[in-house]
Design an enzyme around this catalytic site. Structure first.
Site, PDB file in Angstrom:
ATOM      1  N   GLU A  39      36.868  34.797  55.778  1.00  0.00           N
ATOM      2  CA  GLU A  39      36.044  35.512  54.842  1.00  0.00           C
ATOM      3  C   GLU A  39      36.053  36.779  55.518  1.00  0.00           C
ATOM      4  OE1 GLU A  39      35.510  34.075  51.650  1.00  0.00           O
ATOM      5  OE2 GLU A  39      34.961  32.368  53.260  1.00  0.00           O
ATOM      6  N   ASP A  42      40.260  39.637  53.390  1.00  0.00           N
ATOM      7  CA  ASP A  42      40.734  40.583  52.508  1.00  0.00           C
ATOM      8  C   ASP A  42      41.239  41.968  52.331  1.00  0.00           C
ATOM      9  OD1 ASP A  42      38.636  40.660  51.027  1.00  0.00           O
ATOM     10  OD2 ASP A  42      39.275  39.276  49.488  1.00  0.00           O
ATOM     11  N   GLY A 127      30.456  30.225  38.117  1.00  0.00           N
ATOM     12  CA  GLY A 127      29.661  30.888  38.614  1.00  0.00           C
ATOM     13  C   GLY A 127      28.800  30.189  40.375  1.00  0.00           C
ATOM     14  N   LEU A 130      33.199  28.771  43.440  1.00  0.00           N
ATOM     15  CA  LEU A 130      34.770  27.826  42.888  1.00  0.00           C
ATOM     16  C   LEU A 130      36.234  28.644  42.142  1.00  0.00           C
ATOM     17  CD1 LEU A 130      33.637  24.131  42.857  1.00  0.00           C
ATOM     18  CD2 LEU A 130      34.019  26.005  45.411  1.00  0.00           C
ATOM     19  N   SER A 132      35.957  29.977  38.827  1.00  0.00           N
ATOM     20  CA  SER A 132      36.891  29.134  37.191  1.00  0.00           C
ATOM     21  C   SER A 132      37.052  30.733  37.212  1.00  0.00           C
ATOM     22  CB  SER A 132      35.170  28.829  37.247  1.00  0.00           C
ATOM     23  OG  SER A 132      33.870  30.099  36.258  1.00  0.00           O
ATOM     24  N   SER A 133      36.475  32.116  37.243  1.00  0.00           N
ATOM     25  CA  SER A 133      36.959  32.833  36.388  1.00  0.00           C
ATOM     26  C   SER A 133      38.900  32.926  37.582  1.00  0.00           C
ATOM     27  CB  SER A 133      36.561  34.649  36.443  1.00  0.00           C
ATOM     28  OG  SER A 133      36.665  34.359  38.415  1.00  0.00           O
ATOM     29  N   ASP A 177      42.347  35.018  44.648  1.00  0.00           N
ATOM     30  CA  ASP A 177      41.827  33.717  43.987  1.00  0.00           C
ATOM     31  C   ASP A 177      42.824  33.246  42.442  1.00  0.00           C
ATOM     32  OD1 ASP A 177      39.266  33.828  45.243  1.00  0.00           O
ATOM     33  OD2 ASP A 177      38.003  34.632  43.628  1.00  0.00           O
ATOM     34  N   TYR A 226      27.782  43.632  49.895  1.00  0.00           N
ATOM     35  CA  TYR A 226      29.439  43.711  49.606  1.00  0.00           C
ATOM     36  C   TYR A 226      29.604  45.272  49.675  1.00  0.00           C
ATOM     37  CZ  TYR A 226      34.012  42.486  47.808  1.00  0.00           C
ATOM     38  OH  TYR A 226      35.775  42.659  48.104  1.00  0.00           O
TER      39      TYR A 226
HETATM   40  P1  ADP Z   1      33.249  31.920  39.378  1.00  0.00           P
HETATM   41  O1  ADP Z   1      34.728  32.731  39.496  1.00  0.00           O
HETATM   42  O2  ADP Z   1      32.943  31.824  41.232  1.00  0.00           O
HETATM   43  O3  ADP Z   1      33.551  30.887  38.794  1.00  0.00           O
HETATM   44  P2  ADP Z   1      32.452  34.179  38.258  1.00  0.00           P
HETATM   45  O4  ADP Z   1      30.710  34.468  38.074  1.00  0.00           O
HETATM   46  O5  ADP Z   1      33.458  35.352  38.548  1.00  0.00           O
HETATM   47  O6  ADP Z   1      32.225  32.735  38.452  1.00  0.00           O
HETATM   48  O7  ADP Z   1      33.336  33.989  36.693  1.00  0.00           O
HETATM   49  C1  ADP Z   1      31.921  32.821  36.090  1.00  0.00           C
HETATM   50  C2  ADP Z   1      32.886  33.595  34.431  1.00  0.00           C
HETATM   51  O8  ADP Z   1      33.839  33.381  34.328  1.00  0.00           O
HETATM   52  C3  ADP Z   1      31.715  32.560  33.565  1.00  0.00           C
HETATM   53  O9  ADP Z   1      30.683  33.089  33.006  1.00  0.00           O
HETATM   54  C4  ADP Z   1      32.452  32.957  31.867  1.00  0.00           C
HETATM   55  O10 ADP Z   1      32.434  34.103  31.402  1.00  0.00           O
HETATM   56  C5  ADP Z   1      34.039  32.930  32.927  1.00  0.00           C
HETATM   57  N1  ADP Z   1      34.896  31.395  32.815  1.00  0.00           N
HETATM   58  C6  ADP Z   1      35.012  30.805  33.017  1.00  0.00           C
HETATM   59  N2  ADP Z   1      35.284  29.568  32.932  1.00  0.00           N
HETATM   60  C7  ADP Z   1      34.822  29.310  31.704  1.00  0.00           C
HETATM   61  C8  ADP Z   1      35.043  28.540  30.803  1.00  0.00           C
HETATM   62  N3  ADP Z   1      35.781  26.637  30.890  1.00  0.00           N
HETATM   63  N4  ADP Z   1      35.160  29.196  29.445  1.00  0.00           N
HETATM   64  C9  ADP Z   1      34.627  30.108  29.396  1.00  0.00           C
HETATM   65  N5  ADP Z   1      34.163  30.713  30.223  1.00  0.00           N
HETATM   66  C10 ADP Z   1      34.628  30.312  31.325  1.00  0.00           C
HETATM   67 MG    MG Z   2      35.245  34.406  40.204  1.00  0.00          MG
END
Ligand code: ADP
Ligand code: MG
Length: 391
Positions: A39, A42, A127, A130, A132-133, A177, A226
């Site tokens: 952690e 990177d 968010g 994990l 999701s982005s 990621d 950060y």
């Molecule tokens: P993390 O990557 O940790 O989950 P982030 O803030 O980097 O959090 O990314 C989350 C953002 O990515 C969401 O607010 C949205 O804009 C976009 N996102 C992620 N998953 C989806 C989804 N299934 N549908 C639409 N937008 C998504």
């Molecule tokens: Mg992210």
């Protein structure tokens, strides 16, 4: 019975048919991830050890005859239409920026893209740390690649997904990621060298699960702190390079070298450097212990990583420490640590399979009692990276 990934792909195709009244030509699934150890290494050109998990983002898509992208985000119940002729970032925070950014950087390579109908459907919590982005970017990139019959080297796809997030969304993430969402391997973690981008597949011995506990704490402090940590690391390198010729980043400094230079450094900067230098060593030790099947030694390295992040790097918080403490006191837990940038977010815990339910129940009961917050608890297995299913 379907695997979670197959079930997600099938459900996404169904939603697509309902939304667009036509058959998808492709369904892509790209996983979320958890970083097991490594952690804040990177941006110091160091080592990380992430794994892809069984929560994924799926996109079902078919081509359109015009030059528009019509994108429905199932989880958000939101539809956006973008023109490929005019891909500029929308308002900050718009979810469509992730997809538009990927399309933009594909086009900038010279790849021609046709319009598309796309439906996004995900089991990655948004968010929670994990990623999701990155799952969304990688799924979008592979959807465009498949629909348009493109051939692009893996690393180029990974880099353009990162660029989309850096330059289109405006988030300064590293490359980990997107890398792991693309190239993850079932029951393995990847040890990635963030300088050379070389990677090794590291088997995770059978009989353990990963439990991810989201503290439900989000701190706006995270981005300013950060940036400050990055500056402190650079300040350390600039002093150390006077005594250790040839070093470019903390990656080039061994724990022994750093200890010998302690008196030249400001105490805070010294502790920041010590975290990074020892954390890099812990990633390398983790690879060795995992390859030897020594899960208890690996678990100890996770606890040491957490301690170093808490004491030397000062990026933990009360709630992250509470979760790690509960893990430490629970039977069958091998190790636990905060994961992600810190100041909130999630703890990753490596736990024996037979103990995972008891730990999940204990966290669900004890964490709210001491923190006043509801945790998000995700028990994960390790899966392959992105999968493309032409229909
Ligand atoms: P993390 O990557 O940790 O989950 P982030 O803030 O980097 O959090 O990314 C989350 C953002 O990515 C969401 O607010 C949205 O804009 C976009 N996102 C992620 N998953 C989806 C989804 N299934 N549908 C639409 N937008 C998504
Ligand atoms: Mg992210």
């Amino acid at each position: 019975m379907d695997s979670p990934r197959a079930a997600l792909a099938r459900q996404t195709a169904e939603y697509f048919r309902g939304q667009f009244k036509t058959e998808p030509h492709v369904v892509v699934t790209a996983p979320g991830r958890v970083n097991l150890i490594g952690e804040h290494t990177d941006y110091n050109d160091g080592f990380v050890l992430p794994a892809a998990i069984d929560r994924a983002t799926a996109i079902a898509a078919s081509p359109r005859s015009d030059r528009n992208l019509v994108i429905h985000a199932q989880n958000l119940k939101s539809t956006m239409m973008l023109s490929l002729a005019d891909l500029t970032p929308r308002r900050t925070g718009a979810w469509s920026n992730y997809v538009a950014g990927v399309a933009h950087f594909l086009r900038r390579r010279g790849d021609n893209l046709a319009g598309a109908n796309m439906l996004i459907n995900s089991t990655v919590p948004r968010g929670s740390g994990l990623s999701s982005s990155a799952a969304l970017e990688v799924a979008a990139a592979c959807t465009f690649i498949s629909l348009n019959g493109l051939t692009i080297p893996d690393l180029d796809v990974i880099v353009l997904c990162q660029q989309a997030e850096n330059e289109f969304v405006g988030v300064q993430c590293g490359i980990m990621d997107q890398f792991i969402s693309y190239l993850g391997k079932k029951n393995h973690a990847l040890r990635i060298d963030c300088r050379s981008l070389e990677f090794l597949q590291v088997p995770i011995p059978a009989g353990v699960r990963l439990l991810i506990c989201d503290t439900a704490v989000r701190r706006s402090l995270a981005s300013s702190e950060y940036n400050r940590r990055r500056e402190e690391c650079d300040a350390g390198v600039s002093v150390l390079s006077r005594h250790l010729p040839g070093i470019l980043k903390l990656r080039d400094v061994s724990p022994g070298d750093l200890a010998r230079c302690e008196s030249f450094l400001d105490q805070t900067v010294y502790r920041r450097c010590r975290h990074v230098v020892t954390e890099n060593a812990r990633v390398e030790d983790s690879v060795r212990t995992l390859r030897a099947g020594d899960l208890s030694a690996f678990g100890q390295l996770m606890y040491e990583s957490h301690r170093s992040l808490r004491v030397d790097y000062e990026v933990s918080c009360r709630e992250l420490d509470m979760v790690v403490d509960i893990c430490m006191e629970s039977d069958g837990v091998l190790g636990a640590r905060m994961t992600g940038a810190g100041f909130g977010g999630s703890v990753v815990c490596c736990v024996r399979e037979e103990a995972v339910e008891v730990l999940a129940a204990r966290l669900a009961r004890d964490y709210p009692a001491i923190s006043g917050r509801q945790p998000g608890i995700h028990v994960c297995s390790l899966e392959d990276g992105v999968a493309v299913e032409p229909r």
